[in-house]
Design an enzyme around this catalytic site. Structure first.
Site, short mmCIF file in Angstrom:
data_model
loop_
_atom_site.label_atom_id
_atom_site.label_comp_id
_atom_site.label_asym_id
_atom_site.label_seq_id
_atom_site.Cartn_x
_atom_site.Cartn_y
_atom_site.Cartn_z
N GLU A 253 8.62 6.56 -25.66
CA GLU A 253 8.98 5.76 -27.23
C GLU A 253 9.83 5.39 -27.37
O GLU A 253 10.05 3.87 -28.34
CB GLU A 253 7.82 6.62 -27.72
CG GLU A 253 6.22 6.65 -28.14
CD GLU A 253 6.49 8.19 -28.62
OE1 GLU A 253 6.43 8.09 -29.71
OE2 GLU A 253 4.79 8.78 -28.08
N SER B 245 6.31 18.46 -31.66
CA SER B 245 6.09 18.58 -33.49
C SER B 245 6.33 19.61 -33.84
O SER B 245 6.11 21.01 -33.33
CB SER B 245 4.09 18.22 -33.14
OG SER B 245 4.28 18.56 -34.72
N HIS C 237 -5.82 -7.76 -19.33
CA HIS C 237 -6.43 -7.14 -20.56
C HIS C 237 -6.31 -6.05 -21.67
O HIS C 237 -7.65 -6.16 -22.41
CB HIS C 237 -7.95 -8.44 -21.21
CG HIS C 237 -7.70 -9.75 -21.06
ND1 HIS C 237 -7.25 -10.72 -21.77
CD2 HIS C 237 -7.36 -10.13 -19.33
CE1 HIS C 237 -6.93 -12.39 -21.03
NE2 HIS C 237 -7.66 -11.45 -19.31
N LYS D 201 1.72 20.08 -29.21
CA LYS D 201 1.71 19.09 -28.97
C LYS D 201 2.73 19.12 -27.87
O LYS D 201 4.35 20.04 -28.29
CB LYS D 201 2.44 18.13 -30.20
CG LYS D 201 1.48 17.61 -31.39
CD LYS D 201 0.36 16.38 -30.84
CE LYS D 201 1.06 15.45 -31.29
NZ LYS D 201 0.25 13.88 -30.76
#
Ligand code: ARG
Length: 475
Positions: A289, A276, A155, A282
């Protein structure tokens, strides 16, 4: 060049030609088409439809055309409907009338399924090879991190301490199941549909078994109507790609979380991360992803084919032309994704100190307390209750359960004596789990050795299957 037209008073309307045309995508099958044609020509020679002189001329021209296709000096043009017509145009340019002779005894219906099966065999093996390499990288990372203890989660909450290597190696198991599925696919689907003709079988090539063996197949499909209709092998391949995508997405999700400032478990190499356009600081885990994100289209591709097949009459229907683009898309996306994911793992730096720093947070040793009592013959239900009471006491005191003093434990239950302390470390919790599937150092070491053996046998299998199916072009 059209392969039909005798009964038509005009060619297709421009809009129909555009709709019907598949060569822009099925050109990917050109080399398989040539291979199948060679085997078929040899069959026609055995049936005495072609003389050995004619057959030899056509085979030589087909092999030449194969090189022209590979070098790019021959390709499809605006007039070609599909890969079949483009290849026949290429052969006719070399041989004149004889170029149209080897179409005898087969249909595009059995041809396209055979081409597509050979394409899938090649590309499933390529995917399997890439997946095996990914498993090699994961195992190397697991071996490098054998001394790192980590919180194991359920969890997304701290549950029990584990070896970080156990965490990494789990992905190899999932990925090698995908390789197993590819093996199963080949076992079931290495049968040739060629010789099924349009739907009723070929009246001119009575020996499809020999053609099948020449192409590398283990046998021949037994019902010509089923054979030209069957796309189960395509759906199964798309399922394998979707399942593999799901595995990669779960891996990608994990890496994305590990790479957050909050976790700080892994730093990605600059070459395997992205920046970025507005925030100069960044460094983003875009590969992880994309591994997560591309799965949507893999599942979509499987769904698209299943919907196309549902309720479709048997034998060939043009709907079946829709089977190819989903496969090309899944294959090409996976073959782009897999090397990037592998590079990301190979170059990642895992921060063992960070990974293990909070390993005992969240009362992660509560199960050890219950297990300790069970070893003293307390029933697990009762032991669970007592350990829960210790957790509640620790909560009141604002500490984790292992931080309670010996007298605190004793106050909860007199059987929690000072022998308990020896069980209350991450290391002892980990080493207590010494069964074959557990997280102890010994178990994980054996697990990784077994993964490595499986990787070796999978690589050997991939090489032998590749040789079996490409053997014919090398002679
Ligand atoms: N382009 C077709 C396909 O991909 C080839 C088979 C065409 N057969 C036919 N009877 N029109 O399915």
């Amino acid at each position: 060049m059209a392969l039909w037209g005798g009964r038509f008073s005009s060619g297709p309307h421009e809009s129909v030609a555009k709709l019907s045309r598949s060569v822009d995508f099925d050109w990917r099958l050109a080399q398989y088409e040539i291979r199948v044609n060679i085997a078929h020509v040899e069959g026609l020679q055995r049936s005495k439809i072609l003389t050995s002189d004619e057959a030899q001329k056509i085979v030589v021209a087909l092999k030449e055309l194969s090189q022209d296709v590979a070098s790019g000096s021959f390709t499809y043009n605006d007039g070609d409907e599909d890969v079949h017509s483009a290849i026949e145009r290429g052969i006719t340019a070399k041989l004149g009338e004889l170029g149209g002779a080897f179409r005898a005894g087969r249909s595009r219906n059995d041809l396209i399924v055979t081409d597509f099966k050979l394409y899938l065999i090649d590309h499933l093996l390529e995917v399997a090879d890439q997946v095996v390499h990914l498993a090699v990288s994961l195992d190397a990372a697991a071996l490098n991190n054998m001394s790192v203890v980590a919180p194991g989660f359920t969890h997304l909450q701290h549950a029990q301490p584990i070896l970080f290597s156990h965490e990494l190696a789990k992905h190899s198991h999932a990925l090698l199941r995908d390789v197993d599925r590819i093996k199963d696919w080949l076992d079931r689907n290495s049968i040739s549909p060629l010789g099924s003709g349009a739907l009723a079988g070929s009246g001119l090539v009575p020996n499809p078994e020999i053609i099948a063996a020449d192409l590398g197949f283990k046998g021949v499909t037994r019902n010509s109507i089923d054979a030209v209709s069957d796309r189960d092998f395509v759906a199964e391949a798309l399922f394998i790609f979707a399942m593999l995508g799901i595995h990669l997405s779960r891996f990608g999700e994990e890496f994305t979380i590990w790479n957050t400032q909050e976790f700080g478990w892994v730093t990605l190499d600059d070459a395997f991360s992205t920046g970025s356009s507005i925030m100069p600081q960044k460094k983003n885990p875009d590969i992880a992803e994309l591994a997560r994100g591309k799965t949507g289209r893999f599942i979509g591709n499987l769904t698209a084919l299943l919907v196309t097949l549902k309720g479709l009459p048997f034998a060939y229907n043009r709907d079946l032309q829709e089977d190819k683009e989903p496969v090309f898309d899944s294959v090409e996306q996976l073959l782009t994704l897999l090397p990037a994911v592998r590079g990301m793992i190979d170059t990642a730096t895992f921060h063992g100190d960070h990974i293990s720093s909070d390993v005992l947070k969240g009362h992660a040793l509560a199960t050890e307390i219950a297990d300790f009592l069970v070893r003293k013959n307390v029933s697990f239900a009762h032991a669970h209750e007592i350990s829960g009471k210790a957790v509640a006491l620790a909560d009141i005191k604002g500490m984790d359960v292992h931080e309670l003093s010996d007298s605190d434990f004793f106050s909860v239950d007199s059987r929690l004596d000072n022998e308990l302390r020896a069980s209350l470390s991450a290391k002892s919790a980990i080493e207590a789990r010494g069964a074959i599937n557990g997280t102890s150092t010994k178990s994980v070491t054996t697990q990784i050795e077994q993964l490595e053996a499986k990787i070796r046998s999978s690589s050997t299998w991939i090489t032998s299957e590749r040789n079996r199916f490409s053997g014919m072009m090398s002679t």
